[in-house]
Design an enzyme around this catalytic site. Structure first.
Site, short mmCIF file in Angstrom:
data_model
loop_
_atom_site.label_atom_id
_atom_site.label_comp_id
_atom_site.label_asym_id
_atom_site.label_seq_id
_atom_site.Cartn_x
_atom_site.Cartn_y
_atom_site.Cartn_z
N SER A 117 0.91 -1.00 0.14
CA SER A 117 -0.11 0.06 0.16
C SER A 117 1.29 1.17 -0.02
O SER A 117 1.93 0.71 0.15
CB SER A 117 -1.05 0.30 1.35
N TYR A 132 -3.68 -0.61 9.57
CA TYR A 132 -3.78 -0.87 8.21
C TYR A 132 -1.88 -0.87 8.40
O TYR A 132 -1.32 -1.38 7.10
CB TYR A 132 -4.50 0.00 7.96
P1 NAP Z 1 -11.52 -5.01 -0.82
O1 NAP Z 1 -12.35 -4.77 -2.45
O2 NAP Z 1 -12.27 -4.85 0.21
O3 NAP Z 1 -11.79 -7.07 -1.11
C1 NAP Z 1 -10.82 -7.23 -0.31
C2 NAP Z 1 -11.16 -8.80 -0.16
O4 NAP Z 1 -10.01 -9.59 0.97
C3 NAP Z 1 -12.46 -9.72 -0.46
O5 NAP Z 1 -12.18 -10.81 -2.25
C4 NAP Z 1 -12.57 -9.84 0.65
O6 NAP Z 1 -13.33 -10.74 0.81
C5 NAP Z 1 -11.79 -10.78 1.31
N1 NAP Z 1 -10.79 -10.83 2.69
C6 NAP Z 1 -11.58 -9.63 3.44
N2 NAP Z 1 -11.37 -10.27 4.53
C7 NAP Z 1 -11.10 -11.97 4.95
C8 NAP Z 1 -11.20 -13.07 5.31
N3 NAP Z 1 -11.49 -13.09 6.72
N4 NAP Z 1 -10.95 -14.16 4.82
C9 NAP Z 1 -10.98 -14.01 3.22
N5 NAP Z 1 -11.26 -13.19 2.69
C10 NAP Z 1 -11.24 -12.22 3.09
O7 NAP Z 1 -10.48 -4.06 -1.26
P2 NAP Z 1 -9.80 -4.31 -1.55
O8 NAP Z 1 -9.35 -2.96 -2.15
O9 NAP Z 1 -9.30 -5.20 -3.66
O10 NAP Z 1 -8.24 -4.53 -1.73
C11 NAP Z 1 -7.31 -5.83 -1.99
C12 NAP Z 1 -5.80 -5.41 -1.44
O11 NAP Z 1 -5.25 -4.46 -1.70
C13 NAP Z 1 -5.86 -5.30 0.11
O12 NAP Z 1 -4.18 -5.77 0.56
C14 NAP Z 1 -5.80 -3.94 0.78
O13 NAP Z 1 -5.20 -3.36 1.68
C15 NAP Z 1 -4.61 -3.42 -0.80
N6 NAP Z 1 -5.43 -2.15 -1.10
C16 NAP Z 1 -6.14 -1.03 -1.68
C17 NAP Z 1 -5.97 0.33 -1.45
C18 NAP Z 1 -7.14 1.19 -2.09
O14 NAP Z 1 -6.65 2.16 -2.98
N7 NAP Z 1 -8.48 0.15 -2.55
C19 NAP Z 1 -4.81 0.78 -1.78
C20 NAP Z 1 -3.66 0.16 -1.38
C21 NAP Z 1 -3.88 -1.51 -0.95
P3 NAP Z 1 -15.21 -11.02 1.12
O15 NAP Z 1 -15.36 -10.71 -0.30
O16 NAP Z 1 -15.32 -12.57 0.89
O17 NAP Z 1 -15.49 -10.24 2.48
#
Ligand code: NAP
Length: 253
Positions: free
Chosen positions: A145, A158
């Site tokens: 991130s 986080y």
């Molecule tokens: P998101 O849309 O909230 O999706 C999160 C994913 O993680 C979903 O598939 C969710 O599954 C899964 N997950 C959460 N808790 C879980 C658990 N206990 N067991 C199994 N699966 C679990 O997030 P995103 O934005 O795509 O983020 C993906 C990654 O990118 C993360 O590591 C996040 O920190 C990182 N990131 C995101 C951003 C951003 O701007 N969006 C920026 C920097 C880094 P369910 O659907 O079953 O809940």
């Protein structure tokens, strides 16, 4: 090797965590389009759409039902997968975020964020890296991130995990590079997913963030696919311990 072959994942199997939606879904579909078969690790019920999209691309897709908030179980399931399957690529994508003033962070949230974002990520990688090292080839890609580099506001657990993911990426890369396994990370900028919904719902915060991004826009999950295919395939065979920032220029500013 041809340029096409450098970016082909044909014949490989990639395991992606958290591919039900957001970045994980886009990356899993991107790896499938590049030729990989997929193993999706997460809560099975939420993965049906992604699995169908991957199958429609002509790739094999299996779903492993696992709650990443339970690191002990993650370790034992990963050990079984390492025994039964040949996994060439691991994308540690799943992650959660909580938003609280630092003085209000409670112990339950602290533990849950560390378990999902860091402890499960480590033990899953550890178990799947062992057969990769024995075979002398493999790729581990962690999703870091901007908060692997910056402190952030009201997201202390986080930030702690994402700094740790950057350190873990380098530490694992150092030990596994001599054994033919590349460990790297992708650091997404502000990407429009459920993870950042609260920021976009606040008009002032949304505007301030958008104005600070040199590219002038938030990223979409598809913006991460190229970096993921690069770090999952032969094109990155001499890239070790790198955190590749995909942020529209946020950190350059
Ligand atoms: P998101 O849309 O909230 O999706 C999160 C994913 O993680 C979903 O598939 C969710 O599954 C899964 N997950 C959460 N808790 C879980 C658990 N206990 N067991 C199994 N699966 C679990 O997030 P995103 O934005 O795509 O983020 C993906 C990654 O990118 C993360 O590591 C996040 O920190 C990182 N990131 C995101 C951003 C951003 O701007 N969006 C920026 C920097 C880094 P369910 O659907 O079953 O809940």
């Amino acid at each position: 090797m041809s340029v096409e072959a450098l970016f082909s994942l044909s014949g490989s199997t990639a395991l992606v965590t958290g591919a039900s939606r957001g970045i994980g879904r886009a990356v899993a579909c991107g790896l499938a389009a590049a030729g990989a078969d997929l193993i999706l690790a997460g809560r099975a019920a939420s993965h049906e759409d992604t699995a169908a999209a991957i199958t429609a691309l002509g790739r094999r897709c299996t779903v492993i039902d696992i709650d990443l908030a339970d690191p002990a179980r993650v370790r034992s399931v990963a050990a079984r997968v390492a025994r039964d399957e040949t996994v060439d690529v691991v994308i540690n994508n799943a992650g959660i975020i909580t938003r609280d003033d630092v003085l209000d962070v409670d112990a339950g949230d602290w533990a849950r964020v560390l378990d999902v974002n860091l402890t499960s990520l480590f033990f899953l990688s550890q178990q799947l890296a062992a057969p990769m090292a024995a075979r002398g080839r493999g790729k581990i890609v962690n999703v870091a991130s901007l908060l692997s580099f910056q402190g952030g506001v009201r997201v202390t657990p986080y930030t702690v995990t994402k700094h740790a993911v950057a350190g873990l990426t380098r530490a694992m890369a150092n030990e596994l590079a001599p054994r033919g396994v590349q460990v790297n990370a992708i650091a997404p900028g502000y990407i429009a997913t459920d993870n950042t919904e609260a920021l976009r719902a606040d008009p002032d915060r949304h505007r301030a963030i958008t104005e600070r991004i040199p590219a002038g826009r938030w990223g979409s999950p598809d913006d991460l696919v190229g970096a993921a295919v690069f770090l999952a395939g032969p094109a990155s065979d001499y890239v070790n311990g790198h955190v590749l920032v995909v942020d529209g220029g946020w950190l350059a500013r």
